[in-house]
Scaffold this motif. Structure first.
Motif, PDB file in Angstrom:
ATOM      1  N   MET A  32       0.820  -1.103  -0.024  1.00  0.00           N
ATOM      2  CA  MET A  32       0.213   0.088  -0.018  1.00  0.00           C
ATOM      3  C   MET A  32       0.834   1.146   0.019  1.00  0.00           C
ATOM      4  N   LEU A  33       2.020   1.057   0.302  1.00  0.00           N
ATOM      5  CA  LEU A  33       3.025   2.338   0.106  1.00  0.00           C
ATOM      6  C   LEU A  33       2.830   2.888  -1.259  1.00  0.00           C
ATOM      7  N   PHE A  34       2.892   4.532  -1.342  1.00  0.00           N
ATOM      8  CA  PHE A  34       2.510   5.253  -2.709  1.00  0.00           C
ATOM      9  C   PHE A  34       4.028   5.024  -3.443  1.00  0.00           C
ATOM     10  N   PHE A  35       3.932   4.351  -4.683  1.00  0.00           N
ATOM     11  CA  PHE A  35       5.048   4.431  -5.595  1.00  0.00           C
ATOM     12  C   PHE A  35       4.403   4.351  -7.057  1.00  0.00           C
ATOM     13  N   SER A  36       4.630   5.419  -7.635  1.00  0.00           N
ATOM     14  CA  SER A  36       3.797   5.405  -9.208  1.00  0.00           C
ATOM     15  C   SER A  36       4.690   4.691 -10.188  1.00  0.00           C
ATOM     16  N   ARG A  37       3.910   4.096 -11.252  1.00  0.00           N
ATOM     17  CA  ARG A  37       4.405   3.673 -12.266  1.00  0.00           C
ATOM     18  C   ARG A  37       5.434   4.008 -13.016  1.00  0.00           C
ATOM     19  N   ASP A  38       5.296   5.628 -13.193  1.00  0.00           N
ATOM     20  CA  ASP A  38       6.311   6.170 -13.909  1.00  0.00           C
ATOM     21  C   ASP A  38       7.543   6.218 -13.279  1.00  0.00           C
TER      22      ASP A  38
END
Length: 1617
Positions: A1475-1481
């Protein structure tokens, strides 16, 4: 046609110098029914004529049919007309007035061959006709206007009787021996229609058959297993119209056979039957009631039990019926359920027809022979014979000399009638009780001769025409007499027989009708003609015979002198050819008649093949006169006789039984005068002789038979007086001997007297020869069988011997031919059997038997599969393989390949192979679902479809083909095992035979005398041996031909020479036999047969032996002892070897028997598998058959529905047309009614100028109508006529109107004019009143027509409603059938295998009674209980062990829960990390090494995409603009169309409202509206259910989403990092 015939007759009349013939009278007897024309006249057809007879005066009137023979006749009493048809191609119906006999009209229809029935209606101008082949058409005519009102054809239906209902001309009954049909004539204005209803006849015993609806049966049973029980027509596969009336052969019952019917005043029908039952049929409902005969107590004495009426006629007191017993019965019906029978009248012969006169005061009775009686109902009833028919057709006719007063006729039964030439009245009848053939009257005396079939010629004295008598008879020969001819001067009578003999008899009674002799001509004698001219000394005779083989004719011509001398005939009575100048001629044409001309130099002959007279060296002859008296339909004319004075011509028809007398109408010319002059001279010359001969006839009496017998007896006594005729024996009998045999006997008697001495010498020689032959016969009896002669060999008659030889040769040839044909038939039958049962078999049927056990194993006989079967099998196998591949591909597409590929990466190749094998095994079905044990024979069943999936027809057919292939493979597998066992038996047999050779040698060496067991193949094991016939099987001695015997002898001689030659140089063999016993080396086997020779001194006593001899004796004993020891040793070895061989044979054969027992079990299992597969095939075939029956039923219902829809359209059109006609007719009726009212209202306006008082008086007269006086019937007449005054007895509508106008003339007379009224006013008043009356009459007629048209429309509406009900019924049946079809297509019958013992029992089978129980010993139960205890202890120990195992399981489960809790903690941690925020870009930036180049590539792709989207957008915009323009134009068009539709809609709404008002007024709603309303309600209900189901589906989807969301919340997501 008539005008053409009249022109032709006129032409012949002018060409003959004005000579013509006319019909004086016609005599014939009825072959059809006799009809009443009026109360005093009857008529019937005969030949080309219709004969009318006045009952009171017996006077006859003749009406001739110009076109040929008369067909059927009908009469109309009210109009006094007669209708009859002619028999020719395209016949006509002629209607003539009576008594004027003028043609009223001529009806011409489309009938091709003949009319069979005609019937007039009792009122009106209606005529019904029925035709035969090929139309079978019923037509209704208006004979006054010559118009066919309506017609209908019913192919193949012959009708025997047709009659109108006397009380209702709208009903017409047609009956035949198989059916009764009532036709109703429905009329609408000027249109008529036929409507038929068949009467349901009872069975032969009078009971009624329970009718079953064949189209829509309601009581058929329902079978839940084998499908619906369909009608028989569907089972038979019928889909057309024949399915509506189809009945199987077992359901066909014989119905009553109607014979006659008649109508009653209550519109009922009485029907008589061949079985004797009397039926009463209601004319409206056609309900049939079998009338029961009254009980014996109620029945009068002498009445028959049941009668089979030939005809019925209704009277007011009851029904008259006639039978074949000659009685007329009176049937009185009681209570419409029973009837009483009384004998009313007895007639001489069977009654064929009954008819009542128009006034019902007389009853016409017609017999089967044609006689007609009239029974009059008076205070004193009388029975008069109107017409007395002859007994059969006329066989011959002739004039009684001179032919001006009487003539004679002869019938085949021997009835001789004398008729008056003036009015054809019968003067007398004479019965000779013999079969007659021909008749001739003598010109020289008042006598006549008659020939019979027995060969007699009877001479009759006809001086008294009222009582002719037989004065003499001559028995000429045993051949039938065919021709009798007198010469013109009456001197000779020539008699021709069927054997070709012509007897010459002196025709003068003064010579006692002496037989002068005979001559012979050809057998097929056609005619004998004579020429005897005045002043001539001879009589010339010509005899014409036919030669049918050569299609030619033979003519014999001879002359007879006036005084025939006795020397002219020989001793046997044969006339000498040289003395009578007999000559024979052969004519190239097949003549039917030939005569000599008056100059006796030429012959005139008539050839039936060409219509002219053939003459040799004669000029062409012209027709003198012509008259058509008979027709070719009745096979023409049989005989023609011309009177001596030449003034009358008598003609007899061949088959029509009609006599016609023709008289000269005109005679002129020199030829006629010459004929009359010669006839006068001939009569003058005959008158003198006639008187003399007649005087002698009065003294002549018939010679008695006793005198003739005495004469024959004296003749025989004279023959026996001579001693030399002892051997010449004639048969002595009391029968009369023919004249020709008497003459032959007299000639033989003369020859006997002449040659008596020679006969004695010949007789003695014959006796000596007989003794010699008898001695030879005795010697022959003592000889052997080979030397013995047959009895026929001693026949000294060489001709008889040759005849016997030829006869025996013919019999031998016939027997030989019969035997050859019999053998050929047997060989052909054997060939067929061999081809069918042997040659056509790819695997021949054979059996295999055990050596020691009675066990037989048979193989499966198999035919080779045809190319078509192999092609079908190949196609099915290819289809199954394609389906398997398709199924495999579908599974691969549907399954999630990603997870499967990851799982498969961890497996090795061996695991993959195991998985493939497992999948292959999974595709096959288990045995209990497969339904058979075919897998045990190595048969691949993977291609078979599951029994639960066989729904379509193609799948079932493919399954059947595969099952047949499995059966073939199972049989082939077993046959291969059988062939291997067969080869093994052949090896065993060969081994046993090989060892038996050694066994036989050992047995022979040991001299045991035992028999050796030799195994052999039996015929069932080698069936081909039955097809070959061995010589030992033929028990009969073999027949050898000559060349075969010669060949066998040559072979024997050759063998003998070879043996002699071999024996001549055999010195080596003889030397070997002398020195070494025939062998070069002593074998071990010879030890048992070796014998040591004794020394020679052993013959001397022991005391005389020397020492040397004693030594030799010791050596001899030693050798003998050694030989015995070796012999015992060798015998033991042989015995051991024998036992070993026998044991080996026993063991090998027993092993084979065991193998064959296992093969037998295999055979039983194979047969079980085959039966299982065949059971499955039968179930599939039954399902296919059921499908075909359902399809046939559905197709039939569809076809039936189409026919009913077409009928519905026709009825609708008929209703529409009837409504239109009714509206038009009603409009005209309203106009007439309005005109009538206008005339009534305008009366005072027209007479407004005169005073009102006069107007009132005139108005009363205006309303006054004349009273129509009805003819009052007499009281007695009304009591007799059962139908009252018939509607057509007086005048019809036209006559009624004429009577009304006549009565109006009386009212219009000046005497009825009121006082003070001007004459001009009265004339105007009369004209106005007459117009008013005429208008009222028209209104009444229109009202009557309006009622008929309304009734016609009502019937059409009823028919339409019935058709609509049928359509609805068919719709319901179709829906039920489709439901049944779907049900039984889904419910499949499958075959399952159950293990033995697994049997399901019903509750009612578990009973407490044990009648079939078996008593068992107690020890067995105790042993069983001990076993149960040990097993129980073992079970307890196993339970303790399982308890310990359960404890270990609980501990492992606790550890497992601990590990699950740890796993949940770890999963929670992983979820937090996830659930940690880490974008695909960012992930892509970190993971991709060339991130910038990737971004540039994406930008370029996006730009290209934008450009393409712009172009596409512009193109779509242009297309939308074009589409908008088109839609605009289309919307404008639709606006205009909508406007026009809205206008028409207003009009339609108005029409609909009018129709609704009409429908509401009529009180009935159309069925289509009901159906539409019901369909609309169903649609609305379906729409509501659809909306509810959609709402529930949405709610379910929402709930499922909510459940999924909740489930996802409770379970953490595990994502691979």
């Amino acid at each position: 046609m008539e005008q053409g015939r009249e022109r032709e007759d006129t032409y012949y009349a002018h060409s003959a110098g004005g000579a013509s013939l006319s019909v004086r009278w016609v005599q014939g007897f009825p072959k059809q029914n006799v009809h009443f024309v009026n109360d005093s006249t009857i008529c019937y057809p005969s030949g080309n004529y219709v004969i009318f007879i006045n009952i009171e005066t017996k006077q006859k009137t003749v009406l001739q049919c110009i076109n040929g023979i008369v067909g059927v006749v009908a009469t109309n009493v009210p109009y006094e007309v007669v209708a009859f048809s002619d028999r020719r191609l395209k016949p006509l119906i002629h209607i003539y007035n009576f008594p004027a006999l003028t043609r009223r009209t001529k009806l011409k229809g489309n009938v091709l061959l003949d009319y069979t029935l005609l019937s007039f209606s009792y009122c009106g101008t209606y005529l019904a006709s029925y035709s035969s082949l090929p139309e079978f058409e019923l037509a209704l005519w208006n004979w006054e206007s010559n118009v066919i009102l309506c017609k209908q054809s019913q192919p193949g239906v012959d009708v025997s009787q047709m009659s109108f209902n006397p009380m209702n001309w709208h009903q017409l009954c047609l009956s035949s021996p198989n059916m009764v049909t009532v036709w109703t004539i429905e009329r609408s204005d000027q249109e008529q229609h036929f409507k038929a209803k068949s009467v349901k006849l009872p069975l032969e015993d009078g009971s009624f058959l329970k009718e079953v609806d064949l189209l829509f049966p309601q009581s058929l049973p329902k079978d839940p297993i084998y499908g619906p029980v369909l009608p028989l027509s569907a089972i038979a596969g019928l889909v057309g119209e024949e399915a509506e009336t189809f009945r199987p052969k077992d359901d066909l019952y014989t119905l009553l056979h109607p014979t006659m019917h008649c109508w009653t005043p209550t519109n009922d029908l009485y029907i008589g039957s061949e079985e004797g039952h009397l039926l009463m049929v209601n004319g409206e409902t056609l309900k049939v009631t079998v009338l029961q005969k009254a009980e014996k107590g109620q029945q009068l004495e002498g009445a028959p039990h049941l009668i089979s009426p030939v005809t019925l006629v209704y009277q007011k007191d009851g029904v008259f019926a006639s039978g074949i017993d000659g009685f007329v019965y009176s049937l009185t019906v009681k209570d419409s359920s029973s009837y009483k029978t009384e004998k009313f009248l007895e007639v001489e012969s069977p009654v064929e027809y009954l008819a009542s006169s128009p006034s019902y005061r007389m009853l016409l009775i017609q017999t089967d022979k044609g006689s007609v009686y009239i029974y009059t109902f008076d205070e004193e009833p009388t029975l008069d014979k109107v017409l007395d028919a002859c007994d059969g057709r006329f066989q011959a006719i002739d004039f009684i000399t001179p032919g001006t007063k009487h003539f004679m006729t002869l019938t085949r039964s021997g009835e001789v009638c004398v008729w008056s030439l003036e009015d054809c009245a019968c003067a007398s009848r004479t019965y000779l009780n013999t079969t007659a053939t021909t008749l001739a009257c003598s010109p020289s005396s008042l006598s006549a001769a008659m020939g019979t079939v027995d060969g007699y010629v009877y001479f009759l004295d006809v001086r008294s025409v009222e009582s002719p008598r037989v004065v003499h008879k001559a028995f000429l020969s045993q051949a039938p007499v065919q021709h009798l001819t007198y010469d013109q001067r009456g001197m000779y009578l020539l008699v021709g027989t069927s054997e070709g003999s012509i007897f010459v008899i002196d025709a003068r009674p003064t010579r006692s009708f002496q037989v002068l002799g005979f001559t012979e001509v050809s057998k097929d004698l056609l005619q004998i003609s004579t020429l005897s001219l005045l002043g001539a000394n001879i009589v010339r005779v010509t005899a014409l015979s036919s030669l049918p083989e050569a299609e030619r004719s033979s003519l014999a011509v001879f002359t007879l002198p006036i005084k025939l001398q006795s020397a002219t005939a020989d001793e046997r009575g044969r006339l000498k050819d040289e003395l009578i100048h007999k000559h024979l001629y052969e004519i190239e044409h097949a003549l039917s008649s030939a005569v000599l001309d008056f100059q006796s130099s030429r012959v005139l002959g008539f050839c039936h093949q060409v219509p002219y007279i053939c003459s040799y060296q004669l000029p062409e002859k012209e027709t003198f006169a012509r008259c058509r008296s008979h027709s070719h339909q009745g096979h023409g004319i049989q005989s023609v006789r011309i009177s001596v004075d030449g003034q009358s011509v008598l003609v007899n028809g061949k088959d029509d039984g009609t006599l016609v007398l023709l008289k000269w109408k005109r005679l002129a010319g020199n030829l006629v005068s010459e004929i009359i002059e010669y006839c006068h001279e001939l009569l003058t010359s005959l008158n003198s002789s006639i008187e003399e001969q007649n005087n002698y006839l009065s003294l002549v009496r018939l010679t008695s038979e006793l005198e003739q017998e005495s004469e024959h007896a004296t003749g025989q006594n004279r023959l026996s007086t001579d001693s030399s005729q002892e051997e010449l024996l004639f048969p002595k009998s009391n029968t009369e001997i023919p004249w020709i045999q008497v003459k032959s006997k007299e000639a033989i008697e003369k020859e006997v007297r002449l040659f008596s001495q020679k006969r004695k010498a010949i007789k003695s020689g014959i006796k000596e020869l007989a003794k010699t032959v008898m001695n030879m016969i005795e010697e022959n009896e003592k000889a052997g069988d080979m030397a013995k002669l047959d009895q026929q060999e001693f026949c000294l008659d060489l001709e008889e011997l040759d005849r016997l030889h030829s006869q025996s040769g013919e019999e031998v040839a016939k027997i030989k031919k019969d035997v050859e044909m019999h053998n050929l038939a047997k060989r052909y039958l054997a060939h067929l059997i061999k081809e069918e049962c042997w040659s056509s078999m790819a695997v021949k049927g054979r059996a295999l038997k055990c050596f020691h056990i009675p066990c037989v194993v048979e193989n499966f006989p198999m035919r080779a599969r045809t190319a078509e079967e192999l092609k079908e099998l190949k196609a099915v196998l290819q289809l199954k393989k394609i389906e398997a591949e398709c199924l495999k591909l579908r599974k691969e597409i549907v399954e999630d390949q990603s997870a499967v590929t990851l799982a498969k990466n961890h497996h090795e190749e061996e695991d993959e192979e195991e998985d493939e094998e497992q999948t292959v095994l999974d595709t096959s079905l288990p045995n209990y679902l497969l339904g058979s044990l075919s897998t045990e024979f190595g048969v691949d069943t993977s291609l078979l479809s599951s029994q639960l999936e066989l729904h379509s027809r193609e799948e079932k057919i493919n399954q059947i083909i595969l099952l047949k292939d499995i059966i073939y493979k199972v049989k082939t597998a077993f046959n291969n095992e059988f062939d291997a066992a067969y080869k093994q038996k052949e090896l065993e047999v060969a081994r046993v035979k090989k060892r038996n050779i050694r066994i036989k040698e050992i047995i022979s060496d040991l001299d045991l005398g035992e028999s050796v067991w030799e195994p052999e193949f039996e015929d069932c094991e080698k069936p081909e041996r039955t097809l070959v016939v061995e010589n030992s099987e033929v028990t009969a001695p073999r027949h050898f031909n000559a060349w075969q015997r010669t060949k066998a002898e040559m072979i024997v001689m050759r063998e003998i020479r070879r043996w002699i030659k071999a024996r001549g140089t055999d010195s080596r063999r003889r030397g070997l036999m002398d020195m070494m016993g025939g062998v070069l080396e002593v074998k071990k086997e010879d030890i048992l047969r070796m014998v040591i020779p004794q020394p020679a001194f052993m013959a001397k006593p022991d005391a005389l032996w020397t020492e040397e001899e004693r030594k030799q004796f010791g050596e001899y004993e030693k050798k003998v002892k050694e030989l015995h020891e070796e012999r015992d040793k060798y015998r033991k070895s042989l015995e051991a070897e024998l036992k070993k061989l026998q044991n080996f044979i026993q063991e090998s054969t027993q092993n084979f028997d065991e193998h064959l027992k296992r093969l037998f079990e295999r055979r039983v299992k194979a047969e079980m598998v085959v039966n299982q597969e065949e059971l499955k095939i039968n179930n599939l075939v039954f399902s296919l058959l059921l499908d075909e029956e359902l399809n046939s039923r559905e197709l039939f219902l569809n076809n039936y529905l189409l026919r009913k829809q077409e009928e519905k359209s026709q009825t609708s059109e008929a209703i529409q047309k009837s409504k239109q006609d009714l509206d038009m007719y009603k409009e005209s009726y309203d106009n007439l009614l309005a005109e009538d009212k206008v005339l009534d209202r305008s009366f005072k306006k027209e007479f407004s100028e005169i005073p009102s008082q006069q107007v009132d008086i005139l108005y009363k007269l205006f309303k006054r109508r004349p009273r129509m006086q009805k003819p009052k019937a007499q009281s007695d007449a009304s009591s007799i006529v059962p139908f009252g005054e018939q509607p057509g007895a007086g005048k019809l509508n036209k006559d009624t109107f004429a009577q009304l106008m006549k009565a109006m003339e009386e009212l219009d007379s000046i005497h009825n004019m009121p006082e003070g009224v001007d004459s001009s006013v009265w004339d105007h008043f009369c004209i106005t009143r007459r117009a008013k009356v005429e208008n009222e009459y028209k209104v009444k007629q229109k009202a009557t027509g309006l009622v008929e048209m309304t009734a016609f429309l009502r019937k059409r509406v009823e028919d339409d409603e019935k058709v609509q009900q049928e359509i609805e019924k068919v719709f319901r049946e179709l829906i039920l059938l489709q439901e049944e079809k779907v049900k039984y297509q889904l419910n499949l019958t499958i075959q399952m295998l159950l293990k033995q013992g697994q049997v399901e029992l019903e509750n009612f089978q578990q009973l407490l009674q044990y009648p079939d129980a078996i008593l068992i010993s107690r020890t067995i139960i105790e042993d069983l209980n001990s076993v149960i205890r040990t097993q129980g202890q073992k079970k307890v120990t196993s339970m303790m062990e399982s308890k310990d195992v359960h404890k270990g399981i609980y501990q492992i489960e606790w550890e497992h829960k601990k590990m699950e809790m740890e796993m949940e903690d770890l999963n929670q941690k992983a979820w937090d990390i996830q659930m940690l925020f880490f974008s695909r870009d960012r992930q892509k930036y970190l993971n991709e090494p060339n991130y910038e180049s990737l971004i540039a590539l994406q930008i370029a792709i996006m730009e290209q995409t934008i450009n393409v989207l712009d172009k596409t957008h512009k193109k779509n915009v242009n297309n939308c603009k074009k589409l908008l323009k088109k839609l605009g134009k289309f919307s404008n068009q639709r606006d205009t169309a909508n406007y026009t539709l809205s206008c028409s809609l207003r009009e339609e709404l108005v029409a609909v409202s009018e129709r609704q008002d009409i429908c509401s007024a009529m009180g009935s709603t159309l069925t289509c509206e009901k159906i539409a309303k019901e369909q609309y309600e169903r649609m609305m209900q379906q729409q509501k259910l659809t909306n509810i189901s959609k709402e529930q589906a949405e709610q379910i989807s929402v709930l499922q989403a909510e459940v999924e969301r909740l489930r996802m919340r409770t379970f953490p997501a595990l994502v691979k990092m």
